[in-house]
Scaffold this motif. Structure first.
Motif, PDB file in Angstrom:
ATOM      1  N   GLU A 544       6.906   4.749  -3.316  1.00 21.10           N
ATOM      2  CA  GLU A 544       7.762   5.947  -3.411  1.00 21.10           C
ATOM      3  C   GLU A 544       7.031   7.046  -2.317  1.00 21.10           C
ATOM      4  O   GLU A 544       6.095   7.365  -2.535  1.00 21.10           O
ATOM      5  N   ASN A 545       7.778   7.443  -1.348  1.00 15.48           N
ATOM      6  CA  ASN A 545       7.458   8.758  -0.687  1.00 15.48           C
ATOM      7  C   ASN A 545       6.068   8.282  -0.143  1.00 15.48           C
ATOM      8  O   ASN A 545       5.031   8.847   0.163  1.00 15.48           O
ATOM      9  N   GLY A 546       5.845   7.032   0.567  1.00  8.83           N
ATOM     10  CA  GLY A 546       4.579   6.646   1.324  1.00  8.83           C
ATOM     11  C   GLY A 546       3.468   6.246   0.372  1.00  8.83           C
ATOM     12  O   GLY A 546       2.329   6.119   0.676  1.00  8.83           O
ATOM     13  N   ARG A 547       3.723   6.243  -1.104  1.00  8.92           N
ATOM     14  CA  ARG A 547       2.641   5.841  -1.881  1.00  8.92           C
ATOM     15  C   ARG A 547       2.827   4.661  -2.679  1.00  8.92           C
ATOM     16  O   ARG A 547       3.968   4.649  -3.196  1.00  8.92           O
ATOM     17  N   SER A 548       1.952   3.891  -3.440  1.00  3.35           N
ATOM     18  CA  SER A 548       1.996   2.724  -4.098  1.00  3.35           C
ATOM     19  C   SER A 548       2.581   3.255  -5.409  1.00  3.35           C
ATOM     20  O   SER A 548       1.821   4.267  -6.061  1.00  3.35           O
ATOM     21  N   VAL A 549       3.367   2.443  -6.187  1.00  3.66           N
ATOM     22  CA  VAL A 549       3.539   3.033  -7.654  1.00  3.66           C
ATOM     23  C   VAL A 549       3.404   1.851  -8.714  1.00  3.66           C
ATOM     24  O   VAL A 549       4.415   0.769  -8.433  1.00  3.66           O
ATOM     25  N   LEU A 550       2.514   1.716  -9.442  1.00  2.08           N
ATOM     26  CA  LEU A 550       2.258   0.637 -10.413  1.00  2.08           C
ATOM     27  C   LEU A 550       2.723   1.086 -11.833  1.00  2.08           C
ATOM     28  O   LEU A 550       2.050   2.178 -12.235  1.00  2.08           O
ATOM     29  N   SER A 551       3.512   0.425 -12.646  1.00  3.28           N
ATOM     30  CA  SER A 551       3.913   0.819 -13.755  1.00  3.28           C
ATOM     31  C   SER A 551       3.551  -0.465 -14.678  1.00  3.28           C
ATOM     32  O   SER A 551       3.780  -1.740 -14.233  1.00  3.28           O
TER      33      SER A 551
END
Length: 615
Positions: A544-551
């Protein structure tokens, strides 16, 4: 009288009339201009004094907060090491306290070991005939027992140093189950030699001073020792004190309970509800300015009695230094070093004012540099503590690694055992031949090579990266799950993964993996602790927005809302001391946010807790 002046004015020459008229106009102009210039200078001078004085008070307040925090942290650290047998054997408690030379150097009114019921078990320095004394009526005991948290008391009359006003800092002593069983307390003598008492010796100018009051108007620190523990002023007497008790912070003019006009600055401490104030007598603050105004008026009257041209030149010359000083004060915040000093070009009133101003600026600059040095030392101390916490976190991670290796090797070792037993039985039956033996040995070697590969995986995973680099987050997830696969399978924990293709991030790959392992370990502990049926961990990866998002989301019931703000604090844990150190999540936040410029957050979902890593 007016008729006589009119007749006189008619009979004098035109030259005299013009001179008198021009002189009168000049006098009015100079008087008006001088008044406005001095009024403006006075206002700017006040603003500057208020700004510098409040800056000084703020620095002092931060310094006191830091020392109170260090004292409280030291007491908490010692409280965590108190053996339980010290609570039932006063002599052992006395010996333990006497060994605590570190905190005794902070608390000059003694350190005390108190039972949960408020009885004095031991104190250092030792005083005879005091053990067993009931002090449960003290606020610091009642509030610590009621809240179960460390507490800093308001001033009270000490019995350790009879008649001396003092304050107490407390830290609860907990048993292995986290239940409070006693209290460790340290006292500061407000008439002694400690950082609070030293505050009364810090002067502002010749007659200015600092004071410290509690929220109930009680004086804690004051240069006049006889006023300590007395009310600072009745409501309505000192308006700034009244405003400070209502939450005001800043500077202003006020009148003390003794009727002395003061320039007062107020700042509330963060560690307690105490209020730090600074009083600078208005007469001293504006003495130079008032002297300048007096002599300037005389100079204006004298200049008005001479010819217009001479008066105009003289006035302009006299006004130029003061105008230059006003401009200097206006832009003082933009200047540094020697540029902050006003060039003294005369020894008249303006020169005296400039000299006094330079002295004040020099004093404030030295104090500012001293505060910067203290702040630098405090920051260095905090960074050193962070490094220690991270090192401890790595030791915890190594413990987890050994546990995972044990689970990974259990089945291969069983296989090797079965192969060896098979070889033994075949030998006993006499049916062994070279071909069968080689086949069994090849099977054993395959298991050994698998175990060796496992060791390499663990070693590479926990190797510290030296430089940031781009890595594939999907691969980190796979490697991390391989490490904990055995232990997760042994506890029937299902892991679901949903990834939007290969997602990359820039940072330290192995440290990122350690953070993921910390979160997985916490989820596993919650499942075991709460006996969750069908435990499941859901891992979702995207960008998201050029960043990795790990949940990372579990179904373990979530985190209680009252402790949610504290879960990333160092040493905060809800587990038994044998199960957790409270530094795993703190270290994880430092790695993601400080080392990788990312963000680590937590929240509750419908079924459990959810941690989100953004890099």
């Amino acid at each position: 009288m007016p008729k006589m002046l009119a007749a006189y004015f008619k009979n004098i020459s035109l030259k005299t009339k013009v001179s008198l008229t021009v002189t009168l106009l000049f006098f009015l102009f100079v008087t008006s201009a001088s008044y406005l210039a001095l009024l403006y200078s006075e206002q700017k001078f006040k603003e500057y004094i208020f700004t510098q004085q409040f800056s000084l008070v703020t620095c002092l307040a931060n310094n006191i907060d830091d020392k109170l925090r260090i004292a409280q942290d030291a007491l908490i650290a010692v409280a965590a090491t108190v053996p339980e047998d010290c609570l039932t054997h006063p002599d052992l408690g006395q010996a333990f306290l006497d060994r605590q030379t570190g905190i005794m150097s902070i608390f000059d009114n003694g350190i005390f070991l108190l039972s949960y019921q408020g009885r004095l078990i031991a104190e250092s320095p030792y005083l005879p005939n005091r053990r067993g004394r009931d002090i449960s009526f003290r606020d610091f005991h009642r509030i610590t027992v009621a809240t179960g948290k460390p507490f800093i008391s308001d001033p009270y009359v000490s019995t350790h140093n009879p008649g001396h006003p003092a304050i107490n800092v407390t830290a609860p002593i907990l048993d292995k189950q986290g239940k409070m069983i006693a209290i460790l307390a340290g006292g500061l003598d407000l008439l002694g030699e400690n950082f609070l008492a030293e505050l009364s010796k810090v002067k502002i100018g010749n007659a200015g001073y600092h004071f410290l009051i509690a929220n109930n108007r009680t004086l804690i620190v004051h240069p006049d020792k006889s006023r300590i523990m007395k009310s600072v002023a009745a409501p309505g007497v000192n308006k700034l004190i009244d405003l400070a008790l209502q939450g005001f912070e800043g500077s202003g003019e006020t009148v003390t309970s003794y009727g002395i006009p003061m320039l007062t600055s107020i700042k509330r401490l963060r560690m307690t509800s105490w209020i730090l104030g600074a009083n600078f007598p208005a007469s001293e603050a504006f003495a130079t300015l008032n002297t300048t105004k007096h002599y300037f008026g005389l100079a204006t009257l004298l200049a008005s009695s001479i010819l217009l041209l001479v008066s105009w030149l003289a006035t302009r010359r006299l006004m130029s230094p003061l105008a230059a000083m006003t401009r200097h004060v206006e832009h003082l915040q933009e200047k540094t070093g020697t540029a902050r000093q006003i060039k003294v070009v005369s020894t008249d009133e303006v020169g005296v004012l400039a000299t006094a101003f330079n002295t004040m600026v020099d004093t404030l600059d030295r104090q500012h540099e001293s505060m910067k040095e203290r702040i630098h030392l405090a920051v260095a101390e905090i960074r050193q503590k962070d490094q220690m916490l991270i090192q401890q976190g790595r030791f915890v991670a190594m413990g987890e690694m050994f546990n995972n290796i044990a689970h990974q090797w259990r089945q291969p070792l069983n296989n090797i055992g079965l192969i060896l037993q098979n070889i033994q039985l075949t030998c006993e039956d006499g049916e062994i031949d070279a071909k069968a033996l080689n086949k069994e040995l090849e099977s054993a070697m395959e298991v050994v090579m698998h175990m060796s590969h496992t060791i390499d995986d663990f070693r590479n995973f926990f190797r510290q990266d030296k430089e940031k680099q781009e890595f594939v987050v999907n691969k980190v997830i796979t490697n991390s799950l391989e490490i904990v696969a055995a232990i997760l399978e042994s506890q029937a924990i299902r892991v679901d993964i949903a990834a939007q293709g290969d997602v990359t991030a820039t940072g330290y790959q192995n440290e990122y993996g350690q953070v993921l392992l910390n979160i997985l370990a916490n989820a596993r502990d919650v499942f075991v602790e709460r006996n969750i049926e069908k435990p499941c961990i859901t891992i979702t990866l995207g960008s998201e927005n050029g960043r990795s998002v790990l949940s990372i989301r579990d179904n373990g019931g979530g985190i209680p809302e009252e402790i949610m703000p504290k879960i990333f604090d160092p040493y905060f844990t809800t587990k038994d001391k044998s199960m957790g150190t409270g530094i795993g999540l703190y270290m994880s936040k430092v790695i993601i946010e400080n080392n990788m410029n990312g963000r680590l957050t937590a929240r509750n979902s419908a079924e459990g807790a959810e941690f989100i890593i953004e890099v």
